[in-house]
Design a protein around this motif. Structure first.
Motif, short mmCIF file in Angstrom:
data_model
loop_
_atom_site.label_atom_id
_atom_site.label_comp_id
_atom_site.label_asym_id
_atom_site.label_seq_id
_atom_site.Cartn_x
_atom_site.Cartn_y
_atom_site.Cartn_z
N ASP A 278 0.77 -1.51 0.11
CA ASP A 278 0.07 0.10 -0.22
C ASP A 278 0.43 1.28 0.32
OD1 ASP A 278 -2.09 -1.13 0.18
OD2 ASP A 278 -2.21 -1.37 2.36
N GLU A 279 2.28 1.43 0.63
CA GLU A 279 2.72 2.66 0.75
C GLU A 279 3.52 2.11 -0.71
OE1 GLU A 279 4.98 3.64 4.13
OE2 GLU A 279 3.73 1.84 5.34
N VAL A 280 4.28 4.00 -1.23
CA VAL A 280 4.62 4.39 -2.43
C VAL A 280 5.68 4.34 -1.89
CG1 VAL A 280 4.51 5.97 -4.12
CG2 VAL A 280 2.17 4.35 -3.08
N THR A 281 7.48 3.67 -1.68
CA THR A 281 8.11 3.70 -1.01
C THR A 281 9.27 3.16 -2.82
OG1 THR A 281 8.33 1.54 -0.36
CG2 THR A 281 7.00 3.28 1.44
N VAL A 282 10.06 4.00 -2.13
CA VAL A 282 11.20 3.17 -3.72
C VAL A 282 11.51 1.93 -3.83
CG1 VAL A 282 13.63 3.90 -3.89
CG2 VAL A 282 12.31 5.71 -2.78
N GLU A 283 11.96 1.25 -1.85
CA GLU A 283 11.76 -0.01 -1.99
C GLU A 283 10.20 -0.71 -2.65
OE1 GLU A 283 12.28 2.01 0.21
OE2 GLU A 283 14.20 1.84 0.74
N ASN A 284 9.54 -0.48 -2.33
CA ASN A 284 8.23 -1.45 -3.11
C ASN A 284 7.75 -1.04 -4.36
OD1 ASN A 284 7.22 -1.70 -0.17
ND2 ASN A 284 6.12 -0.45 -0.17
N LEU A 285 8.29 0.28 -4.58
CA LEU A 285 7.95 0.36 -5.99
C LEU A 285 9.29 -0.14 -6.76
CD1 LEU A 285 7.78 4.10 -5.90
CD2 LEU A 285 6.27 2.94 -7.21
N LYS A 286 10.76 -0.45 -6.96
CA LYS A 286 11.86 -1.50 -7.26
C LYS A 286 11.21 -2.75 -6.81
CE LYS A 286 15.52 2.02 -6.52
NZ LYS A 286 16.71 2.28 -6.27
N GLU A 287 10.41 -3.66 -6.12
CA GLU A 287 10.18 -4.47 -5.51
C GLU A 287 9.61 -4.85 -6.43
OE1 GLU A 287 8.87 -7.83 -2.23
OE2 GLU A 287 9.86 -5.40 -2.16
N PHE A 288 8.03 -4.10 -6.71
CA PHE A 288 6.80 -4.06 -7.49
C PHE A 288 7.32 -4.51 -9.21
CE2 PHE A 288 2.93 -1.81 -9.50
CZ PHE A 288 2.60 -3.30 -9.51
N CYS A 289 8.65 -3.12 -9.71
CA CYS A 289 8.92 -3.12 -10.78
C CYS A 289 9.54 -4.38 -11.43
CB CYS A 289 9.40 -1.96 -11.24
SG CYS A 289 8.39 -0.87 -11.32
N GLN A 290 11.04 -4.38 -10.56
CA GLN A 290 11.60 -5.90 -10.59
C GLN A 290 10.56 -7.25 -10.91
OE1 GLN A 290 14.46 -5.05 -11.20
NE2 GLN A 290 14.50 -6.63 -12.36
N SER A 291 9.68 -7.66 -9.82
CA SER A 291 9.26 -8.43 -9.77
C SER A 291 7.88 -8.98 -11.39
CB SER A 291 7.64 -8.68 -8.82
OG SER A 291 7.22 -9.81 -9.26
N TYR A 292 7.50 -7.46 -11.86
CA TYR A 292 6.80 -7.60 -12.50
C TYR A 292 7.94 -7.77 -14.07
CZ TYR A 292 5.15 -5.61 -17.62
OH TYR A 292 4.88 -5.01 -18.48
N LEU A 293 9.40 -7.07 -14.28
CA LEU A 293 9.60 -7.96 -15.89
C LEU A 293 10.18 -9.09 -14.97
CD1 LEU A 293 12.08 -4.79 -15.24
CD2 LEU A 293 10.78 -4.84 -16.62
N ASN A 294 10.43 -9.56 -14.07
CA ASN A 294 11.23 -11.09 -13.98
C ASN A 294 9.91 -12.08 -14.33
OD1 ASN A 294 13.37 -10.02 -13.21
ND2 ASN A 294 13.34 -10.84 -10.76
#
Length: 328
Positions: A278-294
């Motif tokens: 739920d929180e828009v943090t740098v860590e959460n955003l990076k983890e989400f993007c990398q999970s999508y690309l993987n």
């Protein structure tokens, strides 16, 4: 189509004296059904470039909308696509001529990396391209390997090392074209066309009101994450206070209680993905993007809540959240 038609005509007028061999024409395919079918015209406007009278394999001119870009695109198809740089002064002149410039620094000018660089230049007419194999120039800019450098307002903003083999031209084109937009692009009527002109199929969207107390913190986090995924995922900001963005909210089924919300859209498959955190943090955003690309992120399916009595009657009540479990 009307705006582009005017820019197209302006390019024709400017090139009439410079390059009279290049002819411009336009076709209304609503009346020319045979031509529409022959050239597989599926969207408007479509621009195709015919070379040496060959009807069978025209070159598609995509994402070009301004007269100046049309002129550059055509010139790079009929002549050199990059400027050859032999002095540091010349390099400085190219780099400082406009807001953006792309320079290729090479050990020698006859290899596959140079070919890909020149091919890429043909597809990015919005920027000046230069290349050099001059050792003094490379030393002056601290370049030791074959490297593509994007300059913005005279300063290097991105270095891309080019291997000795053949690079992926589409990846380079995607990366370079993203620099025609900001790191985070706010969605509105003016930028929507530019956003879809850049050939990046993965878009991440942040839905949040720009006048909220937390906006500045959320935006800085979003911007920080964007730098790591440039050329792979395009970062877009959608102001939920802007009533003209209502269609975008409806498309993603974003409600007022959902914001701030983050979604990824794949333009090719139309699949949507919701950030788990739920929180828009740098860590959460990076983890989400990398999970999508993987390929590990699961598509988000909009759904009503499961009714409490869904299983009480002979005919079961199904919604998105229990459909797969019950049916399959």
């Amino acid at each position: 189509s009307q705006n582009m038609s005017e820019e197209f005509a302006e390019a024709a007028r400017q090139l009439k004296k410079e390059a009279p061999r290049i002819q411009f024409g336009k076709i209304d395919v609503t009346h020319q059904h045979d031509l529409r079918k022959e050239f597989k015209i599926r969207q408007f406007p479509t621009v195709k470039f015919f070379v040496d009278g060959r009807r069978e394999d025209p070159i598609d001119c995509k994402g070009v909308r301004r007269a100046s870009a049309f002129i550059t695109w055509v010139k790079r198809r009929t002549g050199p696509s990059t400027v050859l740089i032999n002095t540091t002064d010349h390099a400085e002149a190219v780099i400082n001529a406009g807001d953006l410039a792309v320079i290729g620094f090479f050990k020698e000018l006859h290899n596959e990396s140079v070919e890909v660089f020149c091919e890429t230049a043909r597809d990015v007419p919005e920027m000046p391209f230069g290349m050099t194999a001059n050792k003094d120039i490379c030393v002056n800019y601290g370049i030791q390997k074959n490297t593509l450098v994007v300059f913005k307002k005279g300063k290097p903003v991105h270095n891309e090392v080019l291997g000795d083999g053949r690079q992926n031209k589409l990846d380079l084109t995607r990366l370079i074209k993203t620099f025609t937009l900001d790191l985070v692009t706010e969605y509105n009527l003016e930028t929507s066309v530019k956003i879809f002109d850049v050939p990046v199929e993965n878009h991440i969207l942040l839905f949040t009101p720009k006048n909220s107390e937390t906006f500045s913190v959320i935006y800085e986090n979003y911007k920080s994450a964007a730098a790591e995924f440039r050329g792979k995922i395009m970062f877009v900001l959608v102001d939920t206070n802007e009533t003209r963005n209502s269609r975008v909210f409806e498309y993603f089924r974003i409600r007022e209680v959902d914001v701030p919300a983050v979604r990824i859209l794949n333009l090719t498959s139309d699949a949507k993905y919701k950030m788990p955190a739920d929180e828009v943090t740098v860590e959460n955003l990076k983890e989400f993007c990398q999970s999508y690309l993987n390929g590990k992120a699961k598509p988000h399916l909009s759904s009503e809540e499961i009714p409490e009595d869904w299983d009480k009657m002979p005919v079961k009540v199904l919604v998105g959240k229990n459909f797969n479990t019950v049916v399959f």
